[in-house]
Design an enzyme around this catalytic site. Sequence first.
Site, PDB file in Angstrom:
ATOM      1  N   TRP A   1       0.813  -1.217   0.000  1.00  0.00           N
ATOM      2  CA  TRP A   1       0.000   0.000   0.000  1.00  0.00           C
ATOM      3  C   TRP A   1       0.844   1.263   0.000  1.00  0.00           C
ATOM      4  CZ3 TRP A   1      -4.344  -0.929  -1.934  1.00  0.00           C
ATOM      5  CH2 TRP A   1      -5.026  -2.113  -1.658  1.00  0.00           C
TER       6      TRP A   1
ATOM      7  N   ASP B   1      -1.400   6.599   6.679  1.00  0.00           N
ATOM      8  CA  ASP B   1      -2.538   5.794   6.243  1.00  0.00           C
ATOM      9  C   ASP B   1      -2.814   4.781   7.350  1.00  0.00           C
ATOM     10  OD1 ASP B   1      -4.288   3.946   5.170  1.00  0.00           O
ATOM     11  OD2 ASP B   1      -3.033   3.437   3.438  1.00  0.00           O
TER      12      ASP B   1
ATOM     13  N   LYS C   1     -12.511  -1.510   7.318  1.00  0.00           N
ATOM     14  CA  LYS C   1     -11.821  -2.538   8.094  1.00  0.00           C
ATOM     15  C   LYS C   1     -12.297  -2.577   9.550  1.00  0.00           C
ATOM     16  CE  LYS C   1      -9.144  -3.585   4.620  1.00  0.00           C
ATOM     17  NZ  LYS C   1      -9.361  -4.819   3.848  1.00  0.00           N
TER      18      LYS C   1
END
Length: 370
Positions: free
Chosen positions: A106, A176, A200
């Site tokens: 990511w 993030d 999530k």
Amino acid sequence: MSLSGGRCLQSWKSSLTCLFKVLRGLQEELLCHKDTHVSVLEVSHRSKDFGDIIQAAEKTVRELLNVPSNYRVVFMQGGGTGQFAAVPLNLMARTGKADYIVTGSWSAKAAKEAAKYGQVSEVVPRSERYTGVPPASTWTLDPQASYVYYCANETVEGVEFQSVPEVPEGVPLVCDMSSNFFTRPVDVSKFGVIYGGAQKNIGCAGVTLVIIREDLLGSPLPICPIVFDYAVMDKNKSLYNTPPTFAIHVMGEVLGWVRKEGGVQEMERRCLEKSSMIYSIVDSSGGFYSTVVEPGSRSRVNVVFRVGGKGGDEQVEKTFLDEAGKLGLLSLKGHRSVGGVRASLYNALSVKDARRLADFMVSFKEQHGA
């Protein structure tokens, strides 16, 4: 587990037990939201009713994370991937360059996107396999960087930062937190920008929570789309255009549940209990279960491991996944880029459910281990 049906370890019936009141309440509101006589999906984003929803969600975010008054909270669209662009579009103009600490898939994607808008230095070089967070002593951070960026938890590789990186004075730190938001206390004052997709730990897909220090507002690149402009979204209280109303409502309700359960401190305690349970079985399996992630960088929310010996045995892993599925232990297959097994232990997954996986792992080794 996530409310949107993402990676989980349990059956739908079991997940209802975990957040039953929240899910049941949302189900009822699909028909009628409070005394409005219309579905929560139909409530106008300009109405007082939705105003109450979004204000309550922001208030809960601020309470749970102790967000300082000089930070703004906005609800945006585009997911974490949208923020790969939004961050440089809003911050890169400061000096035209930024540092990225790449520790997994990511952060690598974020760095690639940011390179479209300025000069990006990958402080930790890309790798074919990420196994941990390299020591800070090996980093070279630019004191003239517009910002330093990192991903707190890499879901694919199972790598997580266990502390906040130190950055040069005056350089904003951007993080993030999509996959470990609200799983532990956070000192927001150490950051310039924190963001995370909701799906999530804190809701369903469709809304991205962004927390920005107010002095970083108002200097976007000229090409910044208006819906990604932090200052515009803040000025309009996240209502510049139609926001993801239902997703914001779900987030508010889920975070309300977190608060009732004991807040982020309790989520951290459970997270550590669940992950320690699984890692202890991996470490004591004599090599039947294995992980390449360095102990100091092991994710508390995404436990990535192989089955059947060092490097894994694909046939044994297929059997593991098939038998787990028959027991309602679902979506355990690892990401295609790393293979193996990935157990995602998000907030909605109970300690009891993690115990079910642990018990299965023990019994599976007894039956299939050499």
